[in-house]
Design a protein around this motif. Structure first.
Motif, short mmCIF file in Angstrom:
data_model
loop_
_atom_site.label_atom_id
_atom_site.label_comp_id
_atom_site.label_asym_id
_atom_site.label_seq_id
_atom_site.Cartn_x
_atom_site.Cartn_y
_atom_site.Cartn_z
N TYR A 74 0.85 -1.20 0.00
CA TYR A 74 0.00 0.00 0.00
C TYR A 74 0.88 1.24 0.00
N ARG A 75 0.71 2.05 -1.04
CA ARG A 75 1.42 3.33 -1.10
C ARG A 75 0.51 4.32 -0.38
N CYS A 76 0.74 4.46 0.90
CA CYS A 76 -0.22 5.13 1.79
C CYS A 76 -1.52 4.33 1.77
N LEU A 77 -2.58 4.84 1.10
CA LEU A 77 -3.84 4.07 1.10
C LEU A 77 -4.07 3.35 -0.24
N THR A 78 -3.18 3.61 -1.20
CA THR A 78 -3.41 3.08 -2.55
C THR A 78 -2.68 1.76 -2.77
N PRO A 79 -3.39 0.72 -3.23
CA PRO A 79 -2.71 -0.57 -3.45
C PRO A 79 -1.72 -0.51 -4.62
N ALA A 80 -0.59 -1.17 -4.44
CA ALA A 80 0.41 -1.30 -5.52
C ALA A 80 1.00 -2.69 -5.36
N VAL A 81 1.36 -3.34 -6.45
CA VAL A 81 1.84 -4.72 -6.33
C VAL A 81 3.31 -4.83 -6.75
N VAL A 82 4.07 -5.64 -5.99
CA VAL A 82 5.47 -5.91 -6.35
C VAL A 82 5.49 -7.30 -6.99
N SER A 212 14.26 19.66 -2.74
CA SER A 212 14.19 20.38 -1.47
C SER A 212 13.20 19.69 -0.53
N LEU A 213 13.26 20.11 0.74
CA LEU A 213 12.36 19.53 1.74
C LEU A 213 10.90 19.83 1.35
N LEU A 214 10.69 21.04 0.84
CA LEU A 214 9.32 21.44 0.47
C LEU A 214 8.79 20.54 -0.66
N SER A 215 9.65 20.27 -1.66
CA SER A 215 9.14 19.44 -2.77
C SER A 215 8.96 17.99 -2.32
N PHE A 220 5.04 13.81 -0.85
CA PHE A 220 4.44 12.93 0.16
C PHE A 220 2.93 13.19 0.24
N ALA A 221 2.59 14.49 0.23
CA ALA A 221 1.17 14.86 0.30
C ALA A 221 0.42 14.27 -0.90
N ASP A 222 1.10 14.22 -2.04
CA ASP A 222 0.47 13.68 -3.24
C ASP A 222 0.28 12.16 -3.15
N PHE A 223 1.21 11.51 -2.45
CA PHE A 223 1.06 10.06 -2.21
C PHE A 223 -0.18 9.80 -1.38
N LEU A 224 -0.29 10.64 -0.32
CA LEU A 224 -1.38 10.44 0.64
C LEU A 224 -2.72 10.81 0.00
N ILE A 225 -2.74 11.96 -0.63
CA ILE A 225 -3.98 12.41 -1.30
C ILE A 225 -3.63 12.66 -2.77
N PRO A 226 -3.80 11.62 -3.63
CA PRO A 226 -3.43 11.82 -5.04
C PRO A 226 -4.12 13.04 -5.62
N GLY A 227 -3.38 13.85 -6.39
CA GLY A 227 -3.96 15.06 -6.98
C GLY A 227 -3.50 16.32 -6.27
N THR A 228 -2.82 16.17 -5.09
CA THR A 228 -2.39 17.35 -4.33
C THR A 228 -1.44 18.22 -5.15
N LEU A 229 -0.46 17.58 -5.80
CA LEU A 229 0.53 18.33 -6.58
C LEU A 229 -0.17 19.15 -7.66
N ASN A 230 -1.10 18.51 -8.34
CA ASN A 230 -1.82 19.19 -9.41
C ASN A 230 -2.63 20.36 -8.86
#
Ligand code: HEM
Length: 455
Positions: A74-82, A212-215, A220-230
């Motif tokens: 799980y990438r935060c809440l989103t499933p991903a498979v290895v 940078s730390l900000l980016s 990270f925020a985008d991982f948690l809530i996809p679409g944040t970066l956009n």
């Protein structure tokens, strides 16, 4: 009032609990094993806190589940498979490539993201077809004198260091050399890196590879809530790519201006870009369908970013890892030195394209370096539709991200005996063919493999 607040809180907490529980039951319901999760973070806790890279993560998952063909994460809440089993990997990378042609990393609707590495669907297909000719053997042959000049400058610089008895970090030496080659072969720019002055290209590289730390936080925020970066980008609150994009846009405009908008006889990356720009639209024909893409300065800059970003770090890191191993294995170093001297002498003392192609042992050494130190230790693809892996119980949903653990596979003793030992013989003409398909993939695999791969 207090009772009402407590009741509302309990209801909210219970709903949240069941929602999260439901989210994390995804792989269990499919009968796929998965390591224990941390609520909301999933399995990405160590990545988010910078304790582990994505390559370290997929390698760890690969090693922790030796008997599983696939492991759910799980990438935060989103499933991903290895995927661990090379047969499943083959299905993704080659056999059912159209289902997995995207990497699924296009987080921003931004022109810089229309680059070959990140682009998706039709845009990727057009760009790939149009940019592939940069790496034909004829083009590479033409670039050899440019590379030879960089080699000359590199040797002069190293000789100077040796004469002065100065210690120098090999990683830095390789970076300087690679920067000079990319500047010359891709952009027709003399970087003059060996004069030790500050170099704007290197600064941009550092920005791309050491965000940078900000980016990092925004990612990270985008991982948690996809679409944040956009969202941040569209609302003009924060654009993760702004400085890089401006730098490459200015560079492309400057070079186009210098060449008066016409391709020079240099036939480098920028010439090809200018050729495509002259056509205004680039097209791809498939059966009766024609797809079009406008070759704007922004689209050209996007390709420039990726050729710089994908070519620079990968090549310079590989070179320094090889030099590092050669220092520990004097016998291998001697054999390689003998081969380079003999072949160069045969070609009149010149480093030509043909001479390079005859250096079999050099290629074996590079192959083994990339096995032991894969620069891209995780490949990534996204399922475009719900997908059932043939002959297995594994079914993934549309949009699921698939991780291919190159680092894990390439250090698995099942495929490479004594994997910690640096042994170029694994890649001798007799041995190379014994490595199963989709086990050794330092340049990726299938139609979306590295465009810069020498073959
Ligand atoms: C040792 C050197 C290099 C290594 C190990 C390397 C590795 C890779 C890998 C693993 C991928 C992903 C492939 C996949 O997903 O299947 C990739 C893609 C790519 N590489 Fe390289 N690369 C190297 C050098 C270069 C150079 C010199 C260039 C260009 C100047 C380049 C340009 C690209 C581009 C544009 C892509 C994206 C291709 C696409 O999506 O169609 N690479 N590379």
């Amino acid at each position: 009032m207090a009772l009402l607040t407590i009741t509302a809180f309990v209801i909210f907490a219970s709903l949240l609990y069941f929602w999260v529980k439901h989210k994390y039951a995804h792989w269990e319901k499919k009968g796929i094993k998965s390591p224990p999760v941390v609520p909301f973070i999933g399995h990405f806790g160590r990545i988010i806190t910078f304790k582990e890279s994505i390559d370290g993560f997929t390698k760890r998952i690969y090693e922790d589940f030796p008997n599983e063909p696939a492991v759910g994460t799980y990438r935060c809440l989103t499933p991903a498979v290895v995927l661990r089993d090379p047969e499943l990997i083959k299905q993704v990378m080659i056999k059912d490539f159209p289902v997995f042609e995207d990497r699924g990393i296009r987080a921003l609707d931004d022109p810089i993201n229309d680059n070959l590495f990140v682009a998706e669907g039709e845009t990727w297909r057009i760009l790939r077809q149009k940019l592939t000719p940069i790496f034909t053997s004829g083009k590479l042959r033409n670039m050899m004198p440019l590379i030879d000049k960089c080699v000359g400058e590199y040797l002069e610089y190293v000789d100077g260091l040796v004469a002065r008895g100065v210690e120098h970090e090999v990683r830095d030496l390789s970076s300087k050399y690679t920067l000079e080659v990319i500047g010359s072969c891709a952009f027709g720019v003399d970087m003059d890196v060996f004069n030790e002055k500050e170099n704007i290209f290197r600064d941009v590289g550092n920005r791309i590879f050491s965000p940078s730390l900000l980016s990092r936080f925004a990612q990270f925020a985008d991982f948690l809530i996809p679409g944040t970066l956009n969202f941040l980008h569209k609302t003009k609150l924060y654009n993760i790519n702004e400085r890089t994009q401006t730098f490459f846009l200015n560079l492309v405009n400057k070079i186009v201006g210098e060449r008066e908008g016409r391709p020079k006889s240099r036939k480098d990356f920028m010439d090809l870009m200018i050729e495509l720009k002259e056509q205004k639209f680039v097209e791809k024909r498939e059966h009766d369908k024609v797809a079009k893409l406008e070759m704007s300065p922004e689209l050209m800059a996007a390709q420039a970013v990726v050729f710089y970003a994908a070519g620079f770090e990968t090549s310079s890191a590989t070179m320094s890892f090889l030099i590092h191993e050669l220092a520990f294995h004097q016998d291998i170093q001697q054999r390689l030195h003998d081969e380079i001297c003999a072949v160069t002498e045969k070609h009149g003392g010149k480093l030509t394209y043909d001479a390079l192609s005859e250096m079999t042992y050099l290629e074996m050494c590079f192959d083994e370096t990339l096995r032991k130190y894969p620069i891209v230790g995780t490949l990534i693809r996204k399922a475009l539709v719900d997908y059932q892996f043939p002959g297995t119980k594994l079914k993934i949903d549309k949009g699921t991200v698939v991780f291919l653990p190159v680092g894990g596979l390439q250090s698995d003793s099942q495929y490479f005996e004594n994997p910690d030992v640096f042994d170029p013989e694994r890649f001798s003409p007799e041995n190379k063919g014994k490595i199963p398909q989709c086990v050794y993939m330092p340049f990726g695999e299938g139609p979306r493999h590295c465009i810069g791969m020498y073959s």
